[in-house]
Design a protein around this motif. Sequence first.
Motif, PDB file in Angstrom:
ATOM      1  N   LEU A  30      -2.689   0.257  13.875  1.00 37.78           N
ATOM      2  CA  LEU A  30      -2.087  -0.548  12.584  1.00 37.78           C
ATOM      3  C   LEU A  30      -0.614  -0.193  12.533  1.00 37.78           C
ATOM      4  CD1 LEU A  30      -5.042   0.626  10.295  1.00 37.78           C
ATOM      5  CD2 LEU A  30      -4.438  -1.536  10.876  1.00 37.78           C
ATOM      6  N   TYR A  31      -0.215   0.936  12.889  1.00 41.03           N
ATOM      7  CA  TYR A  31       1.282   1.095  12.840  1.00 41.03           C
ATOM      8  C   TYR A  31       2.155   0.004  13.866  1.00 41.03           C
ATOM      9  CZ  TYR A  31       1.206   5.698  10.472  1.00 41.03           C
ATOM     10  OH  TYR A  31       0.934   6.485   9.853  1.00 41.03           O
ATOM     11  N   ASN A  32       1.459  -0.574  14.473  1.00 41.82           N
ATOM     12  CA  ASN A  32       2.202  -1.610  15.431  1.00 41.82           C
ATOM     13  C   ASN A  32       1.666  -2.957  15.133  1.00 41.82           C
ATOM     14  OD1 ASN A  32       3.376   0.196  17.270  1.00 41.82           O
ATOM     15  ND2 ASN A  32       1.408   0.623  18.331  1.00 41.82           N
ATOM     16  N   MET A  33       1.124  -3.079  13.920  1.00 41.35           N
ATOM     17  CA  MET A  33       0.669  -4.401  13.407  1.00 41.35           C
ATOM     18  C   MET A  33       1.571  -5.000  12.430  1.00 41.35           C
ATOM     19  SD  MET A  33      -3.336  -4.108  13.572  1.00 41.35           S
ATOM     20  CE  MET A  33      -3.374  -5.849  12.790  1.00 41.35           C
ATOM     21  N   SER A  34       1.601  -6.110  12.103  1.00 46.40           N
ATOM     22  CA  SER A  34       2.404  -6.921  10.954  1.00 46.40           C
ATOM     23  C   SER A  34       1.363  -7.538  10.236  1.00 46.40           C
ATOM     24  CB  SER A  34       3.468  -7.722  11.266  1.00 46.40           C
ATOM     25  OG  SER A  34       4.262  -8.182  10.192  1.00 46.40           O
ATOM     26  N   SER A  62      -5.395   4.669   5.277  1.00 40.48           N
ATOM     27  CA  SER A  62      -4.667   3.888   4.082  1.00 40.48           C
ATOM     28  C   SER A  62      -3.147   3.956   4.434  1.00 40.48           C
ATOM     29  CB  SER A  62      -4.964   4.653   2.874  1.00 40.48           C
ATOM     30  OG  SER A  62      -4.823   5.993   2.707  1.00 40.48           O
ATOM     31  N   ARG A  63      -2.457   4.783   4.748  1.00 41.85           N
ATOM     32  CA  ARG A  63      -1.203   4.594   4.839  1.00 41.85           C
ATOM     33  C   ARG A  63      -0.824   3.804   6.043  1.00 41.85           C
ATOM     34  NH1 ARG A  63       3.711   9.326   5.757  1.00 41.85           N
ATOM     35  NH2 ARG A  63       5.235   7.673   6.366  1.00 41.85           N
ATOM     36  N   ALA A  64      -1.631   3.851   7.177  1.00 39.20           N
ATOM     37  CA  ALA A  64      -1.332   3.003   8.293  1.00 39.20           C
ATOM     38  C   ALA A  64      -1.499   1.408   7.943  1.00 39.20           C
ATOM     39  CB  ALA A  64      -2.450   3.347   9.373  1.00 39.20           C
ATOM     40  N   PHE A  65      -2.440   1.278   7.119  1.00 38.89           N
ATOM     41  CA  PHE A  65      -2.588  -0.148   6.325  1.00 38.89           C
ATOM     42  C   PHE A  65      -1.434  -0.643   5.505  1.00 38.89           C
ATOM     43  CE2 PHE A  65      -7.078  -0.150   7.374  1.00 38.89           C
ATOM     44  CZ  PHE A  65      -7.298  -1.566   7.961  1.00 38.89           C
ATOM     45  N   ASN A  66      -0.837   0.505   4.797  1.00 36.12           N
ATOM     46  CA  ASN A  66       0.369   0.109   4.144  1.00 36.12           C
ATOM     47  C   ASN A  66       1.587  -0.039   4.800  1.00 36.12           C
ATOM     48  OD1 ASN A  66       2.504   1.593   2.229  1.00 36.12           O
ATOM     49  ND2 ASN A  66       1.330   0.280   1.005  1.00 36.12           N
ATOM     50  N   LEU A  67       1.697   0.609   5.849  1.00 37.03           N
ATOM     51  CA  LEU A  67       2.914   0.513   6.633  1.00 37.03           C
ATOM     52  C   LEU A  67       2.893  -0.804   7.445  1.00 37.03           C
ATOM     53  CD1 LEU A  67       3.641   4.073   7.779  1.00 37.03           C
ATOM     54  CD2 LEU A  67       4.799   2.714   6.050  1.00 37.03           C
ATOM     55  N   HIS A 132      -6.503   3.415  -6.404  1.00 35.82           N
ATOM     56  CA  HIS A 132      -5.593   2.394  -5.818  1.00 35.82           C
ATOM     57  C   HIS A 132      -4.240   3.015  -5.656  1.00 35.82           C
ATOM     58  CE1 HIS A 132      -2.572  -0.622  -7.175  1.00 35.82           C
ATOM     59  NE2 HIS A 132      -3.092  -1.078  -6.342  1.00 35.82           N
ATOM     60  N   PHE A 133      -3.577   2.386  -4.565  1.00 36.67           N
ATOM     61  CA  PHE A 133      -2.192   2.533  -4.610  1.00 36.67           C
ATOM     62  C   PHE A 133      -1.449   1.454  -4.123  1.00 36.67           C
ATOM     63  CE2 PHE A 133      -2.958   3.976  -0.287  1.00 36.67           C
ATOM     64  CZ  PHE A 133      -2.035   3.621   0.506  1.00 36.67           C
ATOM     65  N   GLY A 134      -0.191   1.261  -4.432  1.00 39.84           N
ATOM     66  CA  GLY A 134       0.557   0.081  -4.162  1.00 39.84           C
ATOM     67  C   GLY A 134       0.684  -1.073  -5.245  1.00 39.84           C
ATOM     68  N   ASP A 135       1.058  -2.092  -4.879  1.00 37.61           N
ATOM     69  CA  ASP A 135       1.275  -3.182  -5.588  1.00 37.61           C
ATOM     70  C   ASP A 135       0.088  -3.523  -6.453  1.00 37.61           C
ATOM     71  OD1 ASP A 135       2.731  -5.579  -6.569  1.00 37.61           O
ATOM     72  OD2 ASP A 135       0.914  -6.842  -5.799  1.00 37.61           O
ATOM     73  N   ASP A 136       0.498  -3.441  -7.834  1.00 36.69           N
ATOM     74  CA  ASP A 136      -0.706  -3.781  -8.922  1.00 36.69           C
ATOM     75  C   ASP A 136      -0.903  -5.230  -9.356  1.00 36.69           C
ATOM     76  OD1 ASP A 136      -2.604  -2.574 -10.281  1.00 36.69           O
ATOM     77  OD2 ASP A 136      -1.524  -2.437 -12.086  1.00 36.69           O
ATOM     78  N   SER A 137      -0.074  -6.083  -8.854  1.00 35.01           N
ATOM     79  CA  SER A 137      -0.220  -7.381  -9.454  1.00 35.01           C
ATOM     80  C   SER A 137      -1.629  -8.102  -9.133  1.00 35.01           C
ATOM     81  CB  SER A 137       0.893  -8.220  -8.880  1.00 35.01           C
ATOM     82  OG  SER A 137       0.625  -8.469  -7.420  1.00 35.01           O
ATOM     83  N   PRO A 138      -2.018  -8.858 -10.057  1.00 32.95           N
ATOM     84  CA  PRO A 138      -3.450  -9.590  -9.991  1.00 32.95           C
ATOM     85  C   PRO A 138      -3.359 -10.400  -8.445  1.00 32.95           C
ATOM     86  CG  PRO A 138      -2.617 -10.289 -11.919  1.00 32.95           C
ATOM     87  CD  PRO A 138      -1.299  -9.274 -11.344  1.00 32.95           C
ATOM     88  N   ILE A 139      -4.621 -10.580  -7.987  1.00 33.68           N
ATOM     89  CA  ILE A 139      -4.653 -11.619  -6.934  1.00 33.68           C
ATOM     90  C   ILE A 139      -5.038 -12.846  -7.256  1.00 33.68           C
ATOM     91  CG2 ILE A 139      -5.939 -11.833  -4.690  1.00 33.68           C
ATOM     92  CD1 ILE A 139      -6.191  -8.711  -4.439  1.00 33.68           C
TER      93      ILE A 139
END
Length: 172
Positions: A30-34, A62-67, A132-139
């Motif tokens: 995941l660290y190598n993905m965009s 979770s951090r890997a997905f975030n990064l 939950h962590f990260g951006d909280d805006s509605p989808i």
Amino acid sequence: FNSENPLKSRLLFQLDQGEDDDNALHASELYNMSLNADMVVLSACESGVGKSVNREGVLGLSRAFNLAGAKSVINSLWELSDVVAPSLMQSFYQNLKSGQTKSEALRRAKLSYLSGADKPSANPYYWGAMVHFGDDSPIFHESGSNNVFLIFSIVLLISGVILFFFFAKKSA
């Protein structure tokens, strides 16, 4: 979660098929993905567990997905009940669909669960694992006009990632 080497933490899609193909998506991959994902939901047990590393923070899936580009992550900090988790997540998705922010949708899903729970199952052990962590805006927005397209896009993105790794490992 691999506590000795958090970068070897993985999502296992099926049992190993041999030495060359482990049918898993590893944190290190995941660290190598965009990714361009508004949200990733990891509702499997302990998907938010990580190892605290000096000057790095908590390493895990979770951090890997975030990064990798996921703007927000919903995950589980401990084992979930196979009865409670589906109900909680269904309520969460319904709340998201109504235009709520991610944290509000999760909070209301937990409150909905608690409103029907007996005293023993009202213990936070049963419903508190999802965070939950990260951006909280509605989808989704109240208009609902793009809901089907957004759901399809999210499912297509996740499916594409899974298929990419499945075929990449087979050809390697």
